[in-house]
Design a protein around this motif. Structure first.
Motif, PDB file in Angstrom:
ATOM      1  N   ALA A   1      18.970   0.760  10.497  1.00 45.60           N
ATOM      2  CA  ALA A   1      19.263   2.094   9.974  1.00 45.60           C
ATOM      3  C   ALA A   1      18.077   3.034  10.186  1.00 45.60           C
ATOM      4  N   GLU A   2      16.885   2.512   9.919  1.00 43.33           N
ATOM      5  CA  GLU A   2      15.696   3.347  10.059  1.00 43.33           C
ATOM      6  C   GLU A   2      15.460   3.709  11.524  1.00 43.33           C
TER       7      GLU A   2
ATOM      8  N   PRO B   1      20.226  10.427   6.909  1.00 40.92           N
ATOM      9  CA  PRO B   1      19.371   9.672   5.997  1.00 40.92           C
ATOM     10  C   PRO B   1      18.015   9.398   6.656  1.00 40.92           C
ATOM     11  N   ARG B   2      16.948   9.576   5.887  1.00 41.81           N
ATOM     12  CA  ARG B   2      15.609   9.309   6.418  1.00 41.81           C
ATOM     13  C   ARG B   2      14.815   8.498   5.409  1.00 41.81           C
ATOM     14  N   ARG B   3      13.947   7.663   5.941  1.00 38.17           N
ATOM     15  CA  ARG B   3      13.147   6.834   5.052  1.00 38.17           C
ATOM     16  C   ARG B   3      11.776   7.493   4.903  1.00 38.17           C
ATOM     17  N   TYR B   4      11.424   7.806   3.670  1.00 42.02           N
ATOM     18  CA  TYR B   4      10.143   8.463   3.397  1.00 42.02           C
ATOM     19  C   TYR B   4       9.138   7.457   2.873  1.00 42.02           C
TER      20      TYR B   4
ATOM     21  N   LEU C   1       0.824  -1.214   0.000  1.00 46.06           N
ATOM     22  CA  LEU C   1       0.000   0.000   0.000  1.00 46.06           C
ATOM     23  C   LEU C   1       0.857   1.263   0.000  1.00 46.06           C
ATOM     24  N   LEU C   2       2.100   1.116   0.465  1.00 41.25           N
ATOM     25  CA  LEU C   2       2.995   2.279   0.526  1.00 41.25           C
ATOM     26  C   LEU C   2       4.264   1.993  -0.268  1.00 41.25           C
ATOM     27  N   ASP C   3       4.874   3.072  -0.758  1.00 40.00           N
ATOM     28  CA  ASP C   3       6.232   2.972  -1.310  1.00 40.00           C
ATOM     29  C   ASP C   3       7.154   3.693  -0.349  1.00 40.00           C
ATOM     30  N   SER C   4       8.412   3.265  -0.329  1.00 41.67           N
ATOM     31  CA  SER C   4       9.332   3.969   0.557  1.00 41.67           C
ATOM     32  C   SER C   4      10.664   4.199  -0.131  1.00 41.67           C
ATOM     33  N   GLN C   5      11.366   5.212   0.359  1.00 41.57           N
ATOM     34  CA  GLN C   5      12.629   5.581  -0.266  1.00 41.57           C
ATOM     35  C   GLN C   5      13.516   6.246   0.774  1.00 41.57           C
ATOM     36  N   TRP C   6      14.782   5.884   0.750  1.00 46.97           N
ATOM     37  CA  TRP C   6      15.731   6.567   1.640  1.00 46.97           C
ATOM     38  C   TRP C   6      16.094   7.911   1.002  1.00 46.97           C
TER      39      TRP C   6
END
Lengths: 129, 342
Positions: free
Chosen positions: B25-26, A78-81, A66-71
């Protein structure tokens, strides 16, 4: 109210809220957000959610497609969106419609007892007249 | 930042390898976000205080809990989806094992080299072996279901509880508690008649049968009476009363076709009578006494009958078991009576 009743209420409220979590999270991910920003966004709109619950939930929604994620490495760290994908958007639409219907039903259910009582009173009054 | 790193490591080591690095990491990034927000005005360059780290980590929760949320493993052996099937299979396995063990133990006892058959040894051996076999059976069944629970895909589990195939018409009919089973009654009547005839007219035939080998007139089957005359004189009249009353009750039931208040009361009275006679038998003179003249008469039997001294004790145990069963039966009947009235 006894301690046992208070505990029971806590559990029931928790259970009630848990059912709304996925819909709440999906509703806020039209735009990409990372974990902490999403938590703040939800808190700002009145939904306090445990971090230890929210972050694993994001990963689960991603693994469910349902979601996509990207660093993102554009910022200080670094954050994961996470963001809704096409499937997520259609699921959100269905869930939102379902929610609206549920709200109407619940309102009807919760108003019913008093309405019924009023009606009963009316009948009794008629009888005495 | 040491606490944060230790925390991330503790969560990570509880996760499957393939997702470990990514989650670590997250999690680190999220913890730093939370720390930063907490420190607020503190300049980003300065290291966060230990107090802030502790506060943030407490908010996140214990590592085991967080790890469990990231990689939810079932925290049970067998889940609700398989539980009914599991219970069914356990019942079948335990029942089949009991049957197999009875056959194996009987065959083992019969083919024992010295030809001795001891009831006590038989029961002890059976119970010990059954406990072992049942534990193993239960263990293997549970293991198989443990694996199934974790490997069966969701779709296969759904088909196990297919609601559409369920037909309410297959529901078993309600049992009428007052209905009698004629077959049971007829079998009971036959047994009572048999007991009446056997104990009253052929008491000498109830006993241990043995085969006398060799040449001469004594060759062939012989019977050693088990019950002493004294015991028969003391208890048989009482049993005769109970048997005749039971016979009468069974005939009335067969005629009426249903349990009624009167028959239930009579039945309970008979059970109480049986309890009284059993208690008298347990506390009264021994049922069995081995007269020494048998052994003098038949010296070659001596070896076969080495377990004889234990027999009186064995009979007493059997009587105690019978008493327990009768009391339980009486309790059930009393309950049925109360329900029928209520």
């Amino acid at each position: 109210m006894t301690k046992k009743t208070a505990e029971l209420i806590d559990n029931l409220v928790l259970e009630l809220r848990r059912g709304t979590l996925v819909l709440s999270v999906l509703s806020q991910l039209e735009q990409p957000q990372y974990g902490y920003s999403l938590m703040e966004c939800l808190a700002g709109k009145g939904l306090e959610i445990d971090q230890g619950t929210l972050y694993p939930l994001l990963r689960r929604l991603e693994s469910q497609g349902l979601l996509d994620s990207q660093w993102s490495v554009a910022e200080s760290r670094p954050r994961r969106y996470y963001v809704l994908n096409a499937d997520g958007r259609s699921v959100l639409a269905v869930m939102a419609a379902e929610w609206q219907q549920l709200v109407q039903v619940m309102q009807r259910l919760l108003q019913e007892p008093s309405a019924a009582e009023d009606e009963k009173k009316g009948v009794v009054d008629d009888g005495t007249d | 930042m040491e606490l944060i790193e230790r925390y991330v490591h503790e969560v990570g080591r509880r996760l499957p390898k393939r997702q470990r690095a990514d989650v670590e990491a997250e999690l680190r990034s999220l913890l730093l976000d939370a720390l930063e927000a907490r420190a607020g005005a503190t300049p980003a360059e300065s290291a966060p205080s230990e107090a802030d780290q502790i506060a943030v980590l407490v908010e996140f929760g214990p590592p085991a809990e967080v790890a469990a949320r990231y990689a939810p493993q079932p925290r049970y052996v067998i889940g609700p989806r398989l539980f009914d099937t599991y219970c069914l299979v356990v019942g079948i396995v335990l029942g089949a094992l009991a049957l197999a063990m009875v056959v194996a133990t009987v065959v083992g006892q019969l083919s024992a080299p010295d030809g001795e058959i001891s009831l006590l040894a038989f029961f002890a051996q059976f119970i010990l072996q059954y406990i072992n076999a049942a534990a193993a059976g239960l263990g293997f069944t549970t293991l198989v279901f443990f694996i199934l629970e974790r490997t069966l895909p969701e779709e296969d589990l759904v088909s196990l509880t297919d609601r559409e195939q369920w037909d309410p018409r297959t529901l078993p009919p309600l049992e009428d508690p007052n209905r009698i089973q004629p077959v049971e009654l007829i079998v009971a009547i036959c047994f009572i008649l048999l007991a009446l005839v056997l104990f009253n007219f052929f008491p000498g035939k109830i006993g241990l049968a043995y085969l006398q080998s060799g040449a001469g007139e004594a060759t062939g089957w012989h019977v050693i009476p088990v019950f002493s005359e004294q015991a028969l004189a003391a208890y048989l009249p009482l049993w005769n009363i109970i048997w005749v009353l039971t016979l009468a009750l069974d005939l009335v039931l067969l005629r009426q076709g249903r349990w009624r208040l009167g028959t239930r009361l009579a039945d309970l009275g008979i059970v109480l009578g049986s309890i009284y006679v059993l208690v008298r038998m347990i506390t009264g003179p021994a049922l069995f006494s081995a007269p020494s003249w048998w052994l003098d008469l038949m010296p070659d039997l001596k070896e076969t009958l080495t377990f004889m001294p234990n027999l009186a004790e064995l009979v007493r145990m059997a009587l105690l078991v019978a008493l327990a069963i009768t009391i339980f039966d009486g309790g059930k009947k009393a309950l049925a009576l109360l329900r029928a009235r209520g």
